[in-house]
Design an enzyme around this catalytic site. Structure first.
Site, short mmCIF file in Angstrom:
data_model
loop_
_atom_site.label_atom_id
_atom_site.label_comp_id
_atom_site.label_asym_id
_atom_site.label_seq_id
_atom_site.Cartn_x
_atom_site.Cartn_y
_atom_site.Cartn_z
N SER A 55 0.82 -1.28 -0.14
CA SER A 55 -0.07 -0.03 0.09
C SER A 55 0.94 1.40 0.05
O SER A 55 1.69 1.52 0.91
CB SER A 55 -1.06 0.03 1.44
OG SER A 55 -1.50 1.21 1.44
N HIS A 85 -1.21 -1.32 -4.36
CA HIS A 85 -2.53 -0.94 -3.77
C HIS A 85 -2.50 0.44 -3.32
O HIS A 85 -1.66 0.95 -2.78
CB HIS A 85 -2.62 -1.90 -2.23
CG HIS A 85 -3.86 -1.52 -1.74
ND1 HIS A 85 -4.96 -2.39 -1.96
CD2 HIS A 85 -4.33 -0.76 -0.53
CE1 HIS A 85 -5.84 -2.25 -1.04
NE2 HIS A 85 -5.65 -1.40 -0.35
N HIS A 135 -8.42 0.98 -3.99
CA HIS A 135 -9.35 0.66 -2.76
C HIS A 135 -9.93 2.08 -2.51
O HIS A 135 -9.53 2.87 -1.74
CB HIS A 135 -8.47 0.08 -1.43
CG HIS A 135 -9.20 -0.13 -0.25
ND1 HIS A 135 -8.59 -0.26 1.01
CD2 HIS A 135 -10.49 -0.20 -0.11
CE1 HIS A 135 -9.62 -0.84 1.80
NE2 HIS A 135 -10.75 -0.48 1.27
N MET A 156 -12.35 3.86 -0.35
CA MET A 156 -12.87 4.22 0.90
C MET A 156 -13.71 5.57 1.01
O MET A 156 -13.17 6.56 1.74
CB MET A 156 -11.76 4.13 1.94
CG MET A 156 -11.27 2.78 2.38
SD MET A 156 -9.72 2.69 3.15
CE MET A 156 -8.50 3.02 1.71
N MET A 216 -9.36 7.85 0.13
CA MET A 216 -9.96 8.13 1.54
C MET A 216 -10.67 9.39 1.20
O MET A 216 -10.13 10.34 0.75
CB MET A 216 -9.10 8.08 2.63
CG MET A 216 -8.39 6.84 2.78
SD MET A 216 -7.15 6.84 4.28
CE MET A 216 -6.60 5.19 4.10
N ASP A 270 -4.85 3.63 -1.76
CA ASP A 270 -5.83 3.69 -0.72
C ASP A 270 -6.56 4.97 -0.97
O ASP A 270 -5.81 5.99 -0.54
CB ASP A 270 -5.39 3.58 0.85
CG ASP A 270 -5.07 2.24 1.19
OD1 ASP A 270 -6.00 1.29 0.90
OD2 ASP A 270 -4.18 1.71 1.54
N MET A 327 -11.27 -6.31 5.70
CA MET A 327 -10.35 -5.37 6.53
C MET A 327 -9.97 -6.09 7.90
O MET A 327 -10.82 -6.41 8.75
CB MET A 327 -11.05 -4.14 6.79
CG MET A 327 -11.54 -3.14 5.59
SD MET A 327 -10.04 -2.89 4.57
CE MET A 327 -9.06 -1.77 5.66
N ASP A 383 -6.36 -6.62 4.20
CA ASP A 383 -6.18 -5.43 4.38
C ASP A 383 -5.99 -4.80 5.64
O ASP A 383 -7.00 -4.56 6.27
CB ASP A 383 -6.75 -4.41 3.38
CG ASP A 383 -6.13 -3.03 3.16
OD1 ASP A 383 -5.09 -2.71 3.81
OD2 ASP A 383 -6.90 -2.18 2.69
C1 DX5 Z 1 -6.28 0.95 5.80
C2 DX5 Z 1 -5.73 0.87 4.48
C3 DX5 Z 1 -4.74 -0.07 4.25
C4 DX5 Z 1 -3.43 0.45 4.83
C5 DX5 Z 1 -2.58 -0.79 5.27
O1 DX5 Z 1 -7.47 1.90 5.71
O2 DX5 Z 1 -6.84 0.32 3.56
O3 DX5 Z 1 -4.39 -0.42 3.01
O4 DX5 Z 1 -2.54 1.25 4.26
O5 DX5 Z 1 -1.53 -0.39 6.09
P1 DX5 Z 1 -0.83 -1.39 7.10
O6 DX5 Z 1 -0.13 -2.70 6.30
O7 DX5 Z 1 0.34 -0.31 7.59
O8 DX5 Z 1 -1.57 -1.93 8.00
ZN ZN Z 2 -6.40 -0.34 1.77
#
Ligand code: DX5
Ligand code: ZN
Length: 229
Positions: A11, A36, A69, A71, A40, A38, A140, A176
């Site tokens: 990620s 990956h 991903h 969110m 947000m 993320d 998750m 994840d």
């Molecule tokens: C959390 C994200 C993850 C995050 C994982 O909301 O969706 O992808 O970056 O990070 P680590 O591996 O540090 O938990």
């Molecule tokens: Zn993620």
């Protein structure tokens, strides 16, 4: 043949935010299978990250799978922009709105692989009517919003049940949150094949010193593969 081998998806939430192109090239050169991303929105989750323009900018620096991903809520009105930005997989949350079925139809309609993410507090039954419309289910193992959180162990039983529900459908199980060489074996054994890892991949390295990325990726992969050997 559907590929259920272990895939490591770093990620970039844990990468150097001033250097995403070089970071993507570095992790792929060091053995990452997928990248990956993320996304947000400060609403569905309490943090803000990447818009479609940023995804489009890093796309040329990724040779393999760009795993986006989302969110965000609402999600439907942004799908086309992230598809145009070059995502290969678009994952939306089952909790993101009342019409996740429509969202998954829209993702496939855009020609992308459809992913469905499920939060730690949501029962696995929430995805049972959707298994024939998805290419990936993302379990998750932290509450989404931030990297570097601790793995929530109660989710391993959810992965085991999900693996049974999926049966022989061609659906990846992605995990994840909090994945390390210690937690990866637990979920690999339960049936996961795509392991997202942020902090555990990027720790100790940089674009000028990428070798630790490779060592970290190999350690997670080896631990997961040993658990299913
Ligand atoms: C959390 C994200 C993850 C995050 C994982 O909301 O969706 O992808 O970056 O990070 P680590 O591996 O540090 O938990
Ligand atoms: Zn993620």
């Amino acid at each position: 043949m559907f590929d259920r081998s272990i895939k490591i998806a770093p990620s970039i939430l844990a990468a150097d935010f001033a250097n995403f192109g070089a970071e993507c090239r570095a992790i792929e050169a060091q053995g990452a299978d997928w990248v990956h991303v993320d996304v947000m929105d400060g609403h569905f989750v309490p943090n803000l990250t990447f818009g479609p323009a940023m995804c489009a900018a890093i796309r040329p620096h990724i040779k393999g799978v760009m795993d986006v991903h989302l969110m965000i809520a609402p999600v439907d009105q942004y799908l086309e922009a992230y598809a145009k930005a070059g995502a290969d997989v678009l994952t939306a949350h089952v909790e993101a709105g009342p019409h996740i079925h429509r969202t998954l139809q829209a993702i496939r309609g855009l020609g992308k692989k459809a992913g469905l993410a499920i939060n730690p507090g949501t029962p696995v039954e929430a995805v049972s009517e959707l298994l024939d419309m998805v290419d990936l289910i993302c379990v998750m193992t932290v509450n989404p919003g931030f990297g570097g959180q601790s793995f929530i162990e109660s989710q391993v039983a959810k992965v085991t049940r999900l693996r049974q529900m999926i049966g022989d459908r061609p659906v990846h199980i992605e995990i994840d949150g909090g994945i390390t060489a210690v937690t990866a074996p637990l979920v690999a054994k339960a049936g996961a094949d795509v392991l997202v890892a942020g902090s555990a991949v990027f720790k100790g390295g940089s674009v000028d010193n990428p070798a630790p990325y490779g060592a970290n990726i190999r350690a997670i992969r080896a631990a997961a593969e040993a658990a299913i050997a």
